[in-house]
Motif scaffolding. Structure first.
Motif, PDB file in Angstrom:
ATOM      1  N   GLY A   1       0.821  -1.201   0.000  1.00  0.00           N
ATOM      2  CA  GLY A   1       0.000   0.000   0.000  1.00  0.00           C
ATOM      3  C   GLY A   1       0.856   1.251   0.000  1.00  0.00           C
ATOM      4  O   GLY A   1       2.094   1.195   0.103  1.00  0.00           O
ATOM      5  N   LEU A   2       0.208   2.383  -0.117  1.00  0.00           N
ATOM      6  CA  LEU A   2       0.901   3.662  -0.118  1.00  0.00           C
ATOM      7  C   LEU A   2       1.618   3.901   1.206  1.00  0.00           C
ATOM      8  O   LEU A   2       1.258   3.310   2.235  1.00  0.00           O
ATOM      9  N   PRO A   3       2.618   4.768   1.214  1.00  0.00           N
ATOM     10  CA  PRO A   3       3.221   5.162   2.494  1.00  0.00           C
ATOM     11  C   PRO A   3       2.130   5.731   3.403  1.00  0.00           C
ATOM     12  O   PRO A   3       1.304   6.538   2.967  1.00  0.00           O
TER      13      PRO A   3
ATOM     14  N   THR B   1      -6.543   8.554  -0.923  1.00  0.00           N
ATOM     15  CA  THR B   1      -5.391   9.449  -1.012  1.00  0.00           C
ATOM     16  C   THR B   1      -5.458  10.565   0.025  1.00  0.00           C
ATOM     17  O   THR B   1      -4.439  10.927   0.636  1.00  0.00           O
ATOM     18  N   ASP B   2      -6.648  11.140   0.232  1.00  0.00           N
ATOM     19  CA  ASP B   2      -6.781  12.217   1.220  1.00  0.00           C
ATOM     20  C   ASP B   2      -6.408  11.737   2.611  1.00  0.00           C
ATOM     21  O   ASP B   2      -5.768  12.462   3.383  1.00  0.00           O
ATOM     22  N   ASP B   3      -6.810  10.508   2.956  1.00  0.00           N
ATOM     23  CA  ASP B   3      -6.448   9.945   4.261  1.00  0.00           C
ATOM     24  C   ASP B   3      -4.933   9.763   4.373  1.00  0.00           C
ATOM     25  O   ASP B   3      -4.336  10.020   5.425  1.00  0.00           O
ATOM     26  N   ILE B   4      -4.314   9.314   3.280  1.00  0.00           N
ATOM     27  CA  ILE B   4      -2.865   9.110   3.275  1.00  0.00           C
ATOM     28  C   ILE B   4      -2.138  10.432   3.508  1.00  0.00           C
ATOM     29  O   ILE B   4      -1.205  10.524   4.324  1.00  0.00           O
TER      30      ILE B   4
ATOM     31  N   ILE C   1       2.972  15.924  -3.378  1.00  0.00           N
ATOM     32  CA  ILE C   1       2.919  14.551  -2.900  1.00  0.00           C
ATOM     33  C   ILE C   1       1.700  13.824  -3.439  1.00  0.00           C
ATOM     34  O   ILE C   1       1.744  12.616  -3.691  1.00  0.00           O
ATOM     35  N   ARG C   2       0.582  14.538  -3.644  1.00  0.00           N
ATOM     36  CA  ARG C   2      -0.614  13.911  -4.196  1.00  0.00           C
ATOM     37  C   ARG C   2      -0.328  13.322  -5.583  1.00  0.00           C
ATOM     38  O   ARG C   2      -0.811  12.244  -5.928  1.00  0.00           O
ATOM     39  N   GLN C   3       0.459  14.023  -6.362  1.00  0.00           N
ATOM     40  CA  GLN C   3       0.770  13.568  -7.715  1.00  0.00           C
ATOM     41  C   GLN C   3       1.591  12.288  -7.692  1.00  0.00           C
ATOM     42  O   GLN C   3       1.329  11.360  -8.464  1.00  0.00           O
ATOM     43  N   ILE C   4       2.562  12.209  -6.805  1.00  0.00           N
ATOM     44  CA  ILE C   4       3.397  11.005  -6.743  1.00  0.00           C
ATOM     45  C   ILE C   4       2.613   9.827  -6.187  1.00  0.00           C
ATOM     46  O   ILE C   4       2.793   8.679  -6.594  1.00  0.00           O
ATOM     47  N   LEU C   5       1.676  10.099  -5.261  1.00  0.00           N
ATOM     48  CA  LEU C   5       0.829   9.021  -4.737  1.00  0.00           C
ATOM     49  C   LEU C   5      -0.070   8.471  -5.843  1.00  0.00           C
ATOM     50  O   LEU C   5      -0.253   7.253  -5.962  1.00  0.00           O
ATOM     51  N   HIS C   6      -0.622   9.362  -6.642  1.00  0.00           N
ATOM     52  CA  HIS C   6      -1.461   8.931  -7.764  1.00  0.00           C
ATOM     53  C   HIS C   6      -0.641   8.108  -8.754  1.00  0.00           C
ATOM     54  O   HIS C   6      -1.113   7.076  -9.275  1.00  0.00           O
TER      55      HIS C   6
END
Length: 744
Positions: free
Chosen positions: A61-63, A157-160, A181-186
């Motif tokens: 999962g995401l960081p 993503t918002d929770d992350i 950071i939102r862009q890299i998570l996406h």
């Protein structure tokens, strides 16, 4: 053609009574052709899948997704070791904190060294919490997947971002200076989708313990595919000996005993937090999340299902929302289900179902899809299967039978636009019920199905809503309508809505019922009939009476149906799964054209659905009234639903009216309803009719695919045959000879 020795053996088996249905014959045929691909899909390899003590559970999962905390709880519950990649592998290998290593070598080299360290991991029977960047290294993930099951903790993503902020993390691996950071998570999510075996949908506010429980349930489900099987609506009560997997039932269509397939166990249910996650998603994302719950990953893995779903609901739809919900009048809303390539709600299922079907195909076996259509299904089937890849199209043919005088001119042009390849349509000088009855008879004729399987290696199947793979995708848009109303602030989550559906074969209504079972707060399902009101009368009285009931041609031809196939699924559901009762009722209907249910069963039916019907005059009036008040133009089927909703709706409860077709498909009738004088257009020219409609009605916009179809298929030439079962059989065999012999 199959070898002579095999055909002689099959004929002997038929004479002995050993082989007596399509599926047995096809099974033998396919196994003769290939020893590597049992029919329809080999599930025997499941017995070789190691149990959890022999495999790793890999949490991905995401960081900030909580992999470490969840991993500890899962490992404790299972009594197995836990390995955190950061703490137990990377920092031990590098002898420094991970953050220091990243600062020292930079993001690109960090990913490479991280991957090399992970490739040396050798363990089993452990819970392993991966880093957020592990999935970016292909070699490491290939190594890890061989050791266990990859569980994707899918956190919003918002929770992350909020969690990373609390953890004071302002940069993650691979993030360049100035990149949000939102862009890299996406960007990273594509890698998680690539490697997952199963998904855990995490809701906002889910605790570590709750997510850990979801992980355990996902692992158990993955290993226990037998818990998600299907049975016939006519099975012996309590019997599970004939249960089938999803990959079986989508190919077979109709059960050997004449029943329809239904889930053996209850429908999966999403919790409130999961629904709230879906509310923020696009339609394809909602569809994927719901279908992953309904299709076992051993049948279709999540990565493949994702590819099919996003291909189905993409540029082929005129609306980015796919199935948008719009306010109509007062507390009524309309869900536009006509933005697909054939301008019908059938596209919502039939842009996906053919891909599911093709995925489950056995090797070296051909399938002929037989379809009876009252107008919209046929063109949607032809479009959907026509979009398959070339290799799949070579092994799947489509033959559509439609009532020659029972569809609109535009529907007929759509149906007859397909003249090449393995797809064609045939007009029949009878009604829809005759076409559907003929197809069901073919399925039940072991001599015919055996002949086709033995002589041509071809198995019959169907894409009507009797096929589970056709019905299942329809569940999604009912859920999506509720989520859109919630997202738009019309309702609070948990508040009920009603759904009003123009009802013919009862598949759309059945899909709404399944959405309700999944947790969508649907209060009542309102079934709307035209003057062919067998369904409406049955729901009102408990009596299904086809005696002396001729089919009446109406202004809403897609629901000109007397015998609704999916009533069988509905009665199976409301009777608590009483297959013997369902078999007796529908055997009686075939024999006597009549049955009546008990008062107690009728009460259960009316707890789920209510029903009404409207006259032709009411249908036309509804179109005119709505257009006069709002400027919105409904097709005739939507108008039937509107007229019935006006009578049966609770004014305090929002109702979603399913708009099942674009008004342009029934241009002459709609123009008549709007009182447009035919001196303004050529009444014999469908293209001119659509242009006139576009000039007087701007909402919804004209469907460009219809105009293109009419221009390209200006004459609509096609085969027309008599209402004779043997003639339809000849069409089937001719289709097989033309389509498949050249590739055998």
């Amino acid at each position: 053609m199959l070898p002579v020795a095999y055909r002689q053996r099959v004929k002997m088996f038929i004479a002995m009574g050993v082989l007596n249905n399509t599926r047995q014959l096809a099974l033998k045929a396919v196994r003769w052709r290939t020893s590597t691909s049992p029919f329809p899909i080999s599930r025997s390899w499941l017995s070789t899948v190691p149990q959890i003590e022999d495999r790793n559970i890999l949490l991905m999962g995401l960081p900030g997704a909580g992999k470490t905390s969840v991993g500890r709880v899962v490992a404790h519950r299972l009594g197995v070791p836990v390995i955190d990649v950061d703490d137990h592998i990377l920092e031990v290998t590098w002898k420094m904190p991970v953050a220091d290593k990243l600062a020292e070598v930079g993001g690109e080299r960090f990913l490479e060294e991280e991957g090399r360290a992970l490739c040396k991991l050798s363990t089993s029977g452990s819970v392993i919490s991966l880093t957020g960047s592990n999935p970016l290294h292909s070699g490491a993930m290939q190594h890890l997947k061989r050791t266990g099951l990859v569980v994707y903790l899918d956190v919003a993503t918002d929770d992350i971002i909020q969690r990373l902020s609390r953890m004071k993390v302002n940069r993650i691996v691979g993030q360049e200076a100035g990149v949000p950071i939102r862009q890299i998570l996406h960007y990273r999510k594509q890698f998680y989708e690539k490697w997952l075996d199963t998904r855990v949908l995490c809701g906002t506010g889910d605790t570590v313990e709750e997510i850990a429980e979801k992980v355990l349930q996902a692992v158990e489900r993955y290993q226990n595919s037998k818990s998600e099987t299907f049975v016939s609506t006519r099975r012996e009560n309590g019997s599970s000996s004939d249960s089938k997997y999803f990959s079986d039932v989508i190919l077979e269509g109709l059960a050997p005993d004449g029943g329809l397939y239904v889930p053996q166990n209850s429908f999966p249910k999403l919790d409130v937090r999961e629904w709230l996650r879906l509310a923020e998603m696009s339609y394809p994302e909602r569809a994927l999340a719901m279908l992953e719950k309904c299709i076992h990953p051993m049948d279709i893995p999540g990565t493949d299902l994702r590819r099919m779903v996003f291909r189905a609901y993409g540029v082929n739809f005129a609306s980015e929302a796919i199935a948008p919900v719009k306010h109509l009048v007062h507390n009524q809303f309309v869900q536009e289900l006509f933005h697909g390539p054939t301008a019908s709600f059938k596209d919502l299922a039939l842009q996906l179902m053919p891909q599911l079907f093709a995925y489950c195909l056995p090797q070296m076996c051909n399938y002929l899809i037989l379809v009876a259509t009252s107008g919209d299904t046929g063109s949607a089937v032809l479009s959907g299967f026509g979009n398959l890849h070339d290799l799949d199209r070579q092994r799947v043919g489509v033959l559509v039978f439609f009532p020659e005088e029972g569809v609109s001119e535009i529907q007929k042009r759509q149906l007859t636009a397909y003249k090449e390849g393995n797809a064609r349509s045939v007009g029949v000088l009878s009604d829809f019920d005759f076409c559907q009855r003929a197809i069901k008879t073919m399925f039940g004729d072991s001599g015919l199905t055996g002949h086709l399987a033995v002589e041509y290696g071809t198995v019959l199947s169907t894409a009507n809503s009797i096929n589970w793979g056709r019905l299942l995708p329809q569940v999604v848009y009912h859920a999506s309508a509720y989520l859109d109303l919630f997202k738009d602030g019309v309702i609070k989550f948990g508040e009920p809505i009603d759904v009003c559906i123009p009802t013919g074969n009862f598949g759309n209504a059945m899909a709404a019922l399944y959405a309700k079972q999944m947790g969508v707060p649907i209060r009542k399902i309102i079934c709307a009939s035209n003057q062919n009101r067998i369904v409406s009368d049955f729901i009102t009285t408990g009596v299904c009476d086809l005696r002396n009931q001729p089919l009446i041609a109406s202004l809403s031809p897609a629901i000109d149906i007397l015998k609704s196939s999916n009533l069988e699924r509905f009665l199976y559901h409301t009777s608590g799964g009483d297959g013997c009762l369902v078999r007796d009722l529908f055997t009686r209907l075939e024999k006597d054209q009549y049955f009546k249910v008990s008062e107690s069963l009728l009460q259960k039916i009316q707890e789920e659905v209510v029903a009404g019907w409207c006259s032709e005059e009411e249908c036309l009036a509804a179109i005119l009234n709505v257009h006069t008040k709002t400027g919105y133009v409904m097709d005739t089927h939507t108008a039937v639903a509107k007229a019935v909703a006006d009578r049966l709706q609770d004014p305090w409860c929002p109702v979603v009216i399913c708009s099942t077709a674009h008004h342009g498909k029934f241009a002459p009738t709609v123009l008549k309803a709007l009182r447009c004088p035919n001196t303004h257009y050529n009444p014999s020219d469908p293209v001119d009719q659509l242009r006139e409609l576009a000039s007087v009605a701007s909402t919804p916009r004209m469907h460009q695919n219809m105009l293109r179809c009419l221009k390209e298929n200006s004459r609509g030439e096609h085969t027309v045959c008599q209402a004779d079962f043997s003639v339809l059989v000849e069409e089937v065999e001719s289709m097989i000879q033309d389509s498949f012999l050249k590739v055998l």
